[in-house]
Design a protein around this motif. Structure first.
Motif, PDB file in Angstrom:
ATOM      1  N   GLU A   1       8.799  15.843   4.613  1.00 30.69           N
ATOM      2  CA  GLU A   1       9.911  14.953   4.251  1.00 30.69           C
ATOM      3  C   GLU A   1       9.777  14.453   2.813  1.00 30.69           C
ATOM      4  O   GLU A   1      10.694  13.819   2.287  1.00 30.69           O
TER       5      GLU A   1
ATOM      6  N   GLN B   1      11.336   6.458   2.146  1.00 27.03           N
ATOM      7  CA  GLN B   1      12.006   7.136   3.256  1.00 27.03           C
ATOM      8  C   GLN B   1      13.328   6.451   3.590  1.00 27.03           C
ATOM      9  O   GLN B   1      14.325   7.102   3.905  1.00 27.03           O
ATOM     10  N   GLN B   2      13.343   5.125   3.519  1.00 30.25           N
ATOM     11  CA  GLN B   2      14.530   4.362   3.902  1.00 30.25           C
ATOM     12  C   GLN B   2      15.487   4.117   2.746  1.00 30.25           C
ATOM     13  O   GLN B   2      16.475   3.410   2.902  1.00 30.25           O
TER      14      GLN B   2
ATOM     15  N   LEU C   1       5.771   4.494   1.116  1.00 32.58           N
ATOM     16  CA  LEU C   1       6.422   5.698   1.649  1.00 32.58           C
ATOM     17  C   LEU C   1       7.559   5.332   2.605  1.00 32.58           C
ATOM     18  O   LEU C   1       8.593   6.006   2.631  1.00 32.58           O
ATOM     19  N   ILE C   2       7.361   4.246   3.387  1.00 33.74           N
ATOM     20  CA  ILE C   2       8.459   3.793   4.257  1.00 33.74           C
ATOM     21  C   ILE C   2       9.649   3.382   3.395  1.00 33.74           C
ATOM     22  O   ILE C   2      10.802   3.727   3.679  1.00 33.74           O
TER      23      ILE C   2
ATOM     24  N   GLY D   1       0.835  -1.206   0.000  1.00 31.89           N
ATOM     25  CA  GLY D   1       0.000   0.000   0.000  1.00 31.89           C
ATOM     26  C   GLY D   1       0.860   1.243   0.000  1.00 31.89           C
ATOM     27  O   GLY D   1       2.095   1.166   0.036  1.00 31.89           O
ATOM     28  N   ALA D   2       0.173   2.401  -0.004  1.00 27.67           N
ATOM     29  CA  ALA D   2       0.906   3.668  -0.060  1.00 27.67           C
ATOM     30  C   ALA D   2       1.772   3.865   1.181  1.00 27.67           C
ATOM     31  O   ALA D   2       2.894   4.378   1.094  1.00 27.67           O
ATOM     32  N   ALA D   3       1.253   3.450   2.354  1.00 25.44           N
ATOM     33  CA  ALA D   3       2.015   3.645   3.598  1.00 25.44           C
ATOM     34  C   ALA D   3       3.331   2.886   3.540  1.00 25.44           C
ATOM     35  O   ALA D   3       4.398   3.423   3.872  1.00 25.44           O
ATOM     36  N   GLU D   4       3.262   1.628   3.089  1.00 26.12           N
ATOM     37  CA  GLU D   4       4.475   0.809   3.002  1.00 26.12           C
ATOM     38  C   GLU D   4       5.433   1.384   1.954  1.00 26.12           C
ATOM     39  O   GLU D   4       6.655   1.380   2.138  1.00 26.12           O
TER      40      GLU D   4
ATOM     41  N   THR E   1       0.579  14.108  -0.185  1.00 29.27           N
ATOM     42  CA  THR E   1       1.637  13.634   0.713  1.00 29.27           C
ATOM     43  C   THR E   1       2.683  14.729   0.927  1.00 29.27           C
ATOM     44  O   THR E   1       3.140  14.961   2.048  1.00 29.27           O
TER      45      THR E   1
END
Lengths: 217, 316
Positions: free
Chosen positions: B244, B221-222, B217-218, B212-215, B238
């Motif tokens: 960020e 980010q990483q 974005l992680i 999903g979008a949340a995963e 977002t």
């Protein structure tokens, strides 16, 4: 990466609401799974071949299908025919899946008892129902508890799959809030903490039960 | 307890489990917004003002055929695709452009709106099974979905595809040049399909699909991926809500978004299109676009219209 824990505080009530739904799913699917699992375990050890084969077939089928697929069938096929809500379908799917594993856990506990004890009980003139209740089950409980409780932890965590059929439990609400707040790390960490607390309760319950049923020396 | 009671007890416990689970279910899985009686009265008095609409909403009210439940408009979303559908972290309400627009349609038609949330795969499956009237999570009425038999409303907005990047990379070329880059996206999305289909021409190094979008974005980010292939309006949301992240490069593949209906629901679609046309004409759509996108977005006239789009909602 800067973390903003304020988002967890903001969303705490919603996370608790998701936790409550997780607990409802867990409790009722374990209840259903345990009752059905006991029946399946007894059928599997029945002297009637049809009962043994039916039980074996059920366990083979439900251990072979991923929980997500079972939930889809529970919601889109069975649930639709019976007019079940998503939560009812989720309990049905999770409970039927858990029953297959619980049946084998119970059976493993019963067959771990020395066969000589069955023979001894029968030679004393005890009926099967009587010696199962008084002799066999109390001993098999000690074998059943650790694996049953480990399986309970797995069922608790697998409730997170239920989001696929619209049950916004703890993982579901965490994913939704992660998207709306764009703060997934903070929210998933909070959800992980809640799951650890819930599983700790199960582990403590296991310890209590193991002591309760331990052999007195 | 005598052993003969066990089967009866099992049946009672199972029934208890299912009955108890029903309690609060609708509260936990859906967000319901009742249409006010006053709205119905207003809607009944409303006549078509837009050139595109052919009949009054009053007529449409009597003519919305094939609703899953009489008097209700059940609009399924993921609750997971801001700014189209998102869960408010303070109230828990399902909000967003799609939700507000569907609510406005329901109000206009004198229907009670319901907004259940499910995963995207279950959204379209549930629609196909007749559990919902409309699926609406920013759905692209592309050729594949049209050929699959889904029925689409007139466009409700337009969007495109853009690169979501970390804030330090907003000056990069985005999809202007992805040679050697690692691209991330959402599994099963239209954007993912475009990237995978275009692998040879785009020349990127690797594609990584997230749940999903949340995963996703992680992952961004990483540094697991260099950029994400995201819907332009989602990426913009977002970037606005989390400093960020940003967007980079051009918007590619501009396309319309529509309400999605089950196969054979053309009559329902046509009745609801009347209300949509009125909302486009009376400034409601423009107001919702400004509320959720911060600006007016072109609304194509037809789902198969080629870009560029220049039709704006009235009031823009």
């Amino acid at each position: 990466m800067e973390l903003d824990w304020g988002v967890v505080v903001r969303a705490f009530d919603l996370l608790l609401k998701g936790t409550w739904l997780t607990l409802i799913l867990f409790f009722f699917s374990m209840l259903l799974g345990s009752v059905l699992g006991l029946i399946l375990a007894l059928m599997r050890m029945s002297r009637y071949r049809v009962a043994r084969w039916l039980s074996l077939g059920y366990i083979w089928l439900f251990r072979g299908i991923p929980v997500l697929v079972i939930l889809f069938f529970a919601f889109f096929v069975v649930g639709r025919e019976l007019g079940l809500t998503p939560v009812q379908s989720g309990i049905l799917g999770l409970g039927f899946s858990a029953a297959a594993y619980i049946a084998e856990i119970i059976r493993a506990g019963i067959i771990s008892v020395d066969p000589g004890q069955f023979e001894a009980s029968e030679s004393l003139g005890m009926t099967k129902r009587h010696y199962m209740r008084k002799i066999i089950i109390p001993q098999s409980i000690r074998v059943i508890i650790p694996t049953y409780m480990s399986n309970s932890i797995l069922v608790l965590k697998v409730t997170s799959v239920a989001v696929a059929i619209g049950i916004v439990e703890l993982t579901g609400i965490t994913r939704q809030l992660s998207n709306s707040t764009t703060r997934p790390i903070e929210l998933f960490t909070a959800a992980a903490g809640i799951y650890v607390i819930l599983t700790t309760v199960i582990i403590v319950a296991q310890e209590v039960l193991e002591r309760r049923f331990a052999l007195k020396t | 307890m005598k052993g003969k009671h066990w089967p009866r007890l099992a049946v009672v416990l199972i029934a208890l489990a299912l009955v108890a689970a029903a309690c609060g279910d609708s509260d936990d899985t859906t967000t319901t917004a009742a249409a006010a009686a006053a709205t119905t009265t207003t809607a009944a008095a409303t006549t078509t003002t837009g050139a595109a609409a052919a009949t009054t909403t009053t007529e449409a009210m009597a003519e919305v055929p094939g609703l899953v439940e009489e008097g209700k408009l059940i609009v399924v979303t993921t609750g997971n695709f801001p700014p189209y559908t998102l869960i408010n972290a303070d109230t828990g309400d399902n909000e967003g452009y799609s939700i507000d627009l569907a609510q406005a349609v329901a109000d206009r038609l004198g229907l009670e709106a319901e907004f259940p949330t499910v995963d995207f795969v279950a959204e379209l499956e549930g629609l196909a099974q007749g559990l919902y009237d409309i699926a609406d999570s920013g759905i692209w009425p592309n050729q594949a979905r049209q050929e699959a038999g889904f029925v689409f409303s007139r466009p409700v907005t337009s969007t495109g595809i853009i690169a979501q990047v970390v804030a330090e990379m907003v000056d990069s070329e985005g999809f202007g040049d992805v040679t050697g880059k690692k691209i991330g996206g959402i599994q099963g999305s239209s954007q993912e399909k475009l990237v995978l289909d275009g692998e040879a021409e785009m020349g990127y190094d690797e594609y990584l699909g997230f749940a999903g979008a949340a995963e996703a974005l992680i992952g961004l980010q990483q540094g697991r991926v260099d950029l994400l292939v995201f819907d332009t309006l989602v990426a913009g949301y977002t970037a606005v809500t989390n400093d960020e992240f940003g967007v980079a490069g051009p918007t590619i593949f501009p396309h319309p978004l529509s309400f999605t209906y089950q196969t054979g629901n053309e009559a329902k679609r046509d009745a609801i299109d009347v209300a949509l046309n009125e909302l486009l004409a009376d400034g409601t759509v423009a107001a919702l676009q400004i509320k959720w996108f911060g600006r007016c977005i072109p609304v194509p006239d037809d789902i198969n219209q080629e870009a560029p789009y220049d039709t704006m909602a009235s009031g823009c």
